[in-house]
Design a protein around this motif. Structure first.
Motif, mmCIF file in Angstrom:
data_model
loop_
_atom_site.group_PDB
_atom_site.id
_atom_site.type_symbol
_atom_site.label_atom_id
_atom_site.label_comp_id
_atom_site.label_asym_id
_atom_site.label_seq_id
_atom_site.Cartn_x
_atom_site.Cartn_y
_atom_site.Cartn_z
ATOM 1 N N ARG A 184 10.588 38.724 -25.896
ATOM 2 C CA ARG A 184 10.832 39.390 -24.717
ATOM 3 C C ARG A 184 9.839 40.348 -24.572
ATOM 4 O O ARG A 184 9.225 40.529 -23.551
ATOM 5 C CB ARG A 184 12.316 40.243 -24.517
ATOM 6 N N ARG B 176 6.720 38.815 -23.394
ATOM 7 C CA ARG B 176 6.616 38.051 -22.507
ATOM 8 C C ARG B 176 7.099 39.239 -21.272
ATOM 9 O O ARG B 176 6.939 38.613 -19.841
ATOM 10 C CB ARG B 176 7.786 36.898 -22.305
ATOM 11 N N TYR B 177 7.403 40.458 -21.354
ATOM 12 C CA TYR B 177 7.839 40.923 -20.254
ATOM 13 C C TYR B 177 6.670 41.493 -19.232
ATOM 14 O O TYR B 177 7.172 41.089 -17.950
ATOM 15 C CB TYR B 177 8.295 42.405 -20.764
ATOM 16 N N TYR C 268 4.733 39.420 -17.908
ATOM 17 C CA TYR C 268 4.552 37.888 -17.188
ATOM 18 C C TYR C 268 5.645 38.055 -16.151
ATOM 19 O O TYR C 268 5.658 36.966 -15.302
ATOM 20 C CB TYR C 268 4.464 37.046 -18.075
ATOM 21 N N THR C 269 6.796 38.884 -16.207
ATOM 22 C CA THR C 269 7.916 38.517 -15.352
ATOM 23 C C THR C 269 7.695 39.328 -14.295
ATOM 24 O O THR C 269 6.668 40.151 -14.065
ATOM 25 C CB THR C 269 9.171 39.221 -15.981
ATOM 26 N N THR C 270 8.620 38.971 -12.973
ATOM 27 C CA THR C 270 7.932 39.655 -11.911
ATOM 28 C C THR C 270 8.211 41.175 -12.015
ATOM 29 O O THR C 270 7.487 41.918 -11.521
ATOM 30 C CB THR C 270 8.875 39.189 -10.694
ATOM 31 N N GLN C 271 9.239 41.499 -12.577
ATOM 32 C CA GLN C 271 9.568 43.071 -12.786
ATOM 33 C C GLN C 271 8.372 43.721 -13.496
ATOM 34 O O GLN C 271 7.937 44.719 -13.181
ATOM 35 C CB GLN C 271 10.588 43.400 -13.661
ATOM 36 N N THR D 160 13.854 43.074 -6.212
ATOM 37 C CA THR D 160 14.103 42.406 -7.089
ATOM 38 C C THR D 160 14.801 43.016 -8.211
ATOM 39 O O THR D 160 16.059 41.868 -8.698
ATOM 40 C CB THR D 160 12.785 42.295 -8.066
#
Length: 305
Positions: free
Chosen positions: A140, A143-144, A146-149, A289
């Motif tokens: 995580r 990749r964080y 790259y998330t919407t948040q 979101t």
């Protein structure tokens, strides 16, 4: 050395070159008191320094001894470097070069812009390599962003840094307590967004009294309230004459001296207003979101009979 590692090393060496050249050129001719020029020089110098540190850490194999996730740090830094170079490549030529007369200074500024665009491409390519490298690892932390948040938090903090560049001119706000409050709002919200990023990267789900999404929802709501107050107060005290502002650009004497103030005080106040509106909209999107995440997750939880 595998292909990904070789590409990353190559990109970072080229990043050093593409950030060192514009910084050195503009340092040799100076930027005077121009906010955008100083901000751009800071970005190039910052990116050069951090990229050099990354290369040293990689070559000396120090990353395994660091007290944080090295791969998470690389992802976050590359995201910020990409966005900052994008902003610099847009703001620097549009608010700085166009006022220069033909001559060596203008040529240096154009070369600096070219290398800034090259740095933007290099950081974006590194971001793609990192994503392809880490997406199969299932972490995580990597990749964080790259998330919407994560992307929304990236935009919130990046725009706040641009605002800081403009309000570094203390003549914009020190004369009015309401404007000083607005400056404090930008700092507080930047800290809150940074805390949100650190909480996500630090896997703090079990260390809070509330679930992490609910806690972040509260932080974002607070930030929206603060930004709303800044959106009301900043233009009022900057542009309403009864409150000490300057409603017309022509009333600002600094706007008439283009050789000294390429971005005059009135323009800086307008830029901060526009950035405040944009960042408030980003915070609202972030709130939607997070609210969807909190309430949908709550509704989907099985009930205990």
């Amino acid at each position: 050395m595998d292909v990904e590692t070789f590409c990353l090393c190559f990109f970072r060496l080229m990043q050093l070159l593409s950030t060192c050249v514009p910084f050195s050129l503009m340092a040799s001719v100076g930027t005077g008191s121009v906010v955008v020029g100083n901000w751009s020089m800071f970005i190039w110098g910052f990116c050069f320094t951090v990229t050099l540190v990354i290369l040293i850490v990689e070559f000396c194999h120090i990353r395994d001894h660091l007290p944080f996730s090295w791969y998470g740090f690389l992802t976050i830094y590359t995201c910020y470097a990409t966005l900052f170079c994008l902003l610099t490549s847009i703001l620097y030529p549009t608010t700085y070069i166009q006022f220069f007369p033909s001559g060596p200074h203008r040529d240096y500024a154009m070369i600096s812009t070219t290398f800034s665009c090259i740095a933007l491409v290099l950081y974006a390519l590194e971001l793609l390599v990192l994503w392809n490298w880490y997406q199969g690892k299932g972490g995580r932390i990597a990749r964080y962003m790259y998330t919407t948040q994560g992307l929304l938090k990236l935009l919130e903090t990046s725009l706040a840094c641009v605002i800081f560049g403009f309000i570094s001119n203390t003549n914009l706000y020190l004369h009015q307590p309401a404007l000083v409050w607005c400056g404090a709002v930008y700092s507080i919200c930047f800290v809150l967004s940074s805390v949100a990023i650190l909480l996500n990267l630090g896997k703090c789900d079990n260390r809070l009294l509330l679930p992490l999404p609910t806690f972040l929802l509260g932080l974002t709501t607070l930030s929206i309230l603060l930004y709303t107050s800044a959106l009301v107060l900043w233009p009022l005290y900057q542009f309403v004459e009864k409150l000490g502002g300057q409603p017309q650009r022509s009333s600002d004497v600094s706007c008439g001296d283009r050789l000294t103030y390429l971005v005059c005080t009135w323009d800086q106040g307008l830029a901060v207003t526009i950035l405040t509106v944009i960042n408030l909209l980003i915070y609202m999107a972030d709130l939607v979101t997070l609210a969807h995440l909190v309430f949908v997750r709550t509704e989907n939880q099985p009930t205990v009979s």
